[in-house]
Design a protein around this motif. Structure first.
Motif, PDB file in Angstrom:
ATOM      1  N   ALA A 169       0.832  -1.203   0.000  1.00 23.54           N
ATOM      2  CA  ALA A 169       0.000   0.000   0.000  1.00 23.54           C
ATOM      3  C   ALA A 169       0.868   1.255   0.000  1.00 23.54           C
ATOM      4  O   ALA A 169       0.569   2.225  -0.705  1.00 23.54           O
ATOM      5  CB  ALA A 169      -0.916  -0.007   1.218  1.00 23.54           C
ATOM      6  N   PHE A 170       1.965   1.230   0.776  1.00 28.14           N
ATOM      7  CA  PHE A 170       2.799   2.435   0.870  1.00 28.14           C
ATOM      8  C   PHE A 170       3.506   2.737  -0.442  1.00 28.14           C
ATOM      9  O   PHE A 170       3.693   3.893  -0.801  1.00 28.14           O
ATOM     10  CB  PHE A 170       3.784   2.332   2.037  1.00 28.14           C
ATOM     11  CG  PHE A 170       3.112   2.412   3.369  1.00 28.14           C
ATOM     12  CD1 PHE A 170       2.292   3.485   3.692  1.00 28.14           C
ATOM     13  CD2 PHE A 170       3.257   1.403   4.308  1.00 28.14           C
ATOM     14  CE1 PHE A 170       1.631   3.556   4.914  1.00 28.14           C
ATOM     15  CE2 PHE A 170       2.600   1.451   5.530  1.00 28.14           C
ATOM     16  CZ  PHE A 170       1.787   2.537   5.833  1.00 28.14           C
ATOM     17  N   SER A 171       3.882   1.708  -1.201  1.00 27.62           N
ATOM     18  CA  SER A 171       4.542   1.957  -2.496  1.00 27.62           C
ATOM     19  C   SER A 171       3.571   2.688  -3.433  1.00 27.62           C
ATOM     20  O   SER A 171       3.975   3.571  -4.198  1.00 27.62           O
ATOM     21  CB  SER A 171       5.018   0.648  -3.127  1.00 27.62           C
ATOM     22  OG  SER A 171       3.923  -0.180  -3.493  1.00 27.62           O
ATOM     23  N   LEU A 172       2.292   2.346  -3.341  1.00 22.70           N
ATOM     24  CA  LEU A 172       1.277   3.018  -4.159  1.00 22.70           C
ATOM     25  C   LEU A 172       1.061   4.448  -3.684  1.00 22.70           C
ATOM     26  O   LEU A 172       0.978   5.383  -4.494  1.00 22.70           O
ATOM     27  CB  LEU A 172      -0.031   2.223  -4.086  1.00 22.70           C
ATOM     28  CG  LEU A 172       0.028   0.834  -4.744  1.00 22.70           C
ATOM     29  CD1 LEU A 172      -1.080  -0.066  -4.213  1.00 22.70           C
ATOM     30  CD2 LEU A 172      -0.051   0.956  -6.252  1.00 22.70           C
ATOM     31  N   ALA A 173       0.984   4.628  -2.362  1.00 26.09           N
ATOM     32  CA  ALA A 173       0.809   5.980  -1.810  1.00 26.09           C
ATOM     33  C   ALA A 173       2.011   6.859  -2.157  1.00 26.09           C
ATOM     34  O   ALA A 173       1.845   8.031  -2.537  1.00 26.09           O
ATOM     35  CB  ALA A 173       0.633   5.905  -0.302  1.00 26.09           C
ATOM     36  N   MET A 174       3.214   6.292  -2.087  1.00 25.90           N
ATOM     37  CA  MET A 174       4.416   7.086  -2.377  1.00 25.90           C
ATOM     38  C   MET A 174       4.441   7.507  -3.848  1.00 25.90           C
ATOM     39  O   MET A 174       4.828   8.629  -4.186  1.00 25.90           O
ATOM     40  CB  MET A 174       5.675   6.317  -1.989  1.00 25.90           C
ATOM     41  CG  MET A 174       5.843   6.247  -0.483  1.00 25.90           C
ATOM     42  SD  MET A 174       7.424   5.601   0.104  1.00 25.90           S
ATOM     43  CE  MET A 174       7.263   3.868  -0.266  1.00 25.90           C
ATOM     44  N   ALA A 175       3.997   6.614  -4.743  1.00 26.94           N
ATOM     45  CA  ALA A 175       3.920   6.981  -6.161  1.00 26.94           C
ATOM     46  C   ALA A 175       2.944   8.135  -6.370  1.00 26.94           C
ATOM     47  O   ALA A 175       3.179   9.044  -7.174  1.00 26.94           O
ATOM     48  CB  ALA A 175       3.503   5.763  -6.979  1.00 26.94           C
ATOM     49  N   MET A 176       1.839   8.103  -5.619  1.00 23.17           N
ATOM     50  CA  MET A 176       0.853   9.192  -5.731  1.00 23.17           C
ATOM     51  C   MET A 176       1.418  10.507  -5.187  1.00 23.17           C
ATOM     52  O   MET A 176       1.278  11.567  -5.797  1.00 23.17           O
ATOM     53  CB  MET A 176      -0.418   8.813  -4.966  1.00 23.17           C
ATOM     54  CG  MET A 176      -1.264   7.738  -5.634  1.00 23.17           C
ATOM     55  SD  MET A 176      -1.878   8.172  -7.284  1.00 23.17           S
ATOM     56  CE  MET A 176      -2.797   9.679  -6.962  1.00 23.17           C
TER      57      MET A 176
END
Length: 379
Positions: A367-374
């Motif tokens: 989830a954090f990898s997705l949030a960081m990309a955003m």
């Protein structure tokens, strides 16, 4: 698509989120998953892919839904915030104002805000419980009303993993005469056309993805010896992931852990809070009612999770174990890895829901990898 390929929408600016999402599936970190992001109330990323079952026979479709465990708490909190915004619920009032039996066991001064912030000292049941008791609303709530707190309410956080939903839900029921799942459905989910349920109708069972439990060594609250309090919260009753495949679990209203939805429904519902009370052109709360969620209620080492916690009104706050780029950000996640992050400054929500569980209660690197990309794309 039958091959489980990633599908959905992502604006060019947010292509990094698709890259991260595809990488999670390609590496085997995910088997099936969904990710959704809203900015200023607009859905800018809405991705799904992989498979809805461990055998990889059912592709994860646009309308696949899954049990998101404690991410459900954010829907329960939103329902309580709605009643407070209307003046029907006072967070500062003693719980016993709405639920007189709750005053037993020395709890006459426990406030609704203590229930919302995991600081009521009722992190579990003192009486022995079996899983079937979770489906008996009256038993689950009356036992909590009768018992004394495990610690002095309001002095420390201690994650109310299952009990919070019964506690807040019973207050909601006493005020409205309706179950929490019913209030959520009528006042929030249906007006927003959101595919999220606290109490799933049998008609939707065919769309539910199978949760795949974490490896036994990872399951539970994490490594190390459990305190008596931790053991009570996690083992009374013991929670088997396989139970989420039963009609009894899906149909019951378990407002702290039993919600069923996907990333789209989570992100689009919680965009209410990100956008000052409005979602899909409908005003659900006032701006002030949304910002109640940001008010720090308690902080310190969580007696159950064993990590630094900062709780607002029903949500985790930035800081503690969760460094977030903007201070006016709230979040919560579910056992296994589901997560929602609501940034009131950037007016964004990010949500992730999956079926391959990690041994975490508060979100993980997928989830954090997705949030960081955003966050990178948002600058």
């Amino acid at each position: 698509m039958a091959d489980g390929a990633v599908q959905g929408l992502d604006h060019d600016k947010y292509a990094g989120a698709r890259t991260a999402f595809e990488a999670n599936l390609a590496s085997g970190a995910d088997i099936g998953a969904s990710f959704c992001a809203t900015v200023e109330g607009e859905t800018v990323v809405d991705l799904w892919g992989g498979f809805a079952d461990e055998a990889r026979t059912r592709p994860w479709e646009r309308d696949t839904i899954v049990n998101v465990y404690s991410t459900t708490k954010t829907m329960t909190a939103l329902t309580a915030l709605l009643l407070a915004d209307r003046g029907e619920l006072d967070f500062d009032a003693p719980v016993a104002r709405y639920w007189p039996e709750f005053a037993a066991g020395g709890k006459e001064a426990v406030k609704v805000s203590h229930l919302m912030s995991h600081s009521a000292g009722l992190s579990g049941w003192k009486e022995p419980m079996v899983k079937e008791d979770l489906y008996d609303w009256d038993k689950a709530t009356s036992l909590l009303a009768a018992q004394a707190p495990f610690w002095e309410p309001g002095t420390a956080p201690g994650y109310h993993g299952l009990t919070q939903g019964y506690l807040v839900g019973e207050v909601v029921r006493r005020i409205t005469g309706k179950s929490l799942g019913t209030v959520f459905r009528e006042e929030i989910a249906q007006p927003l056309n959101a595919d999220f349920y606290i109490g799933l109708p049998a008609s939707e069972d065919a769309r539910v993805a199978e949760l795949i439990p974490p490896p036994p060594a990872e399951a539970g609250l994490g490594p190390g010896a459990q305190s008596e309090l931790q053991a009570n919260m996690s083992d009374n009753p013991p929670l088997e992931v396989s139970e989420t495949r039963t009609r009894a679990w899906r149909g019951a209203e378990i407002p702290a852990a039993g919600g069923t939805g996907n990333a789209r429904s989570v992100a689009e519902v919680q965009s209410v809070l990100a956008n000052g009370g409005v979602a899909k052109g409908k005003r659900i709360l006032s701006e002030a009612g949304c910002r109640k969620a940001l008010e720090l209620q308690i902080e310190g080492q969580d007696l159950i999770l064993g990590i630094p916690a900062r709780f607002g009104m029903g949500f985790g706050l930035a800081g503690g174990a969760m460094p977030l780029p903007n201070p006016n950000t709230i979040y919560w996640g579910g056992y296994g890895g589901s997560l929602v992050i609501i940034d009131m400054d950037a007016r964004t929500t990010f949500a992730y829901a999956m079926n391959k569980m990690a041994g975490t209660t508060t979100g993980d690197m997928r989830a954090f990898s997705l949030a960081m990309a955003m966050w990178e794309a948002l600058g």
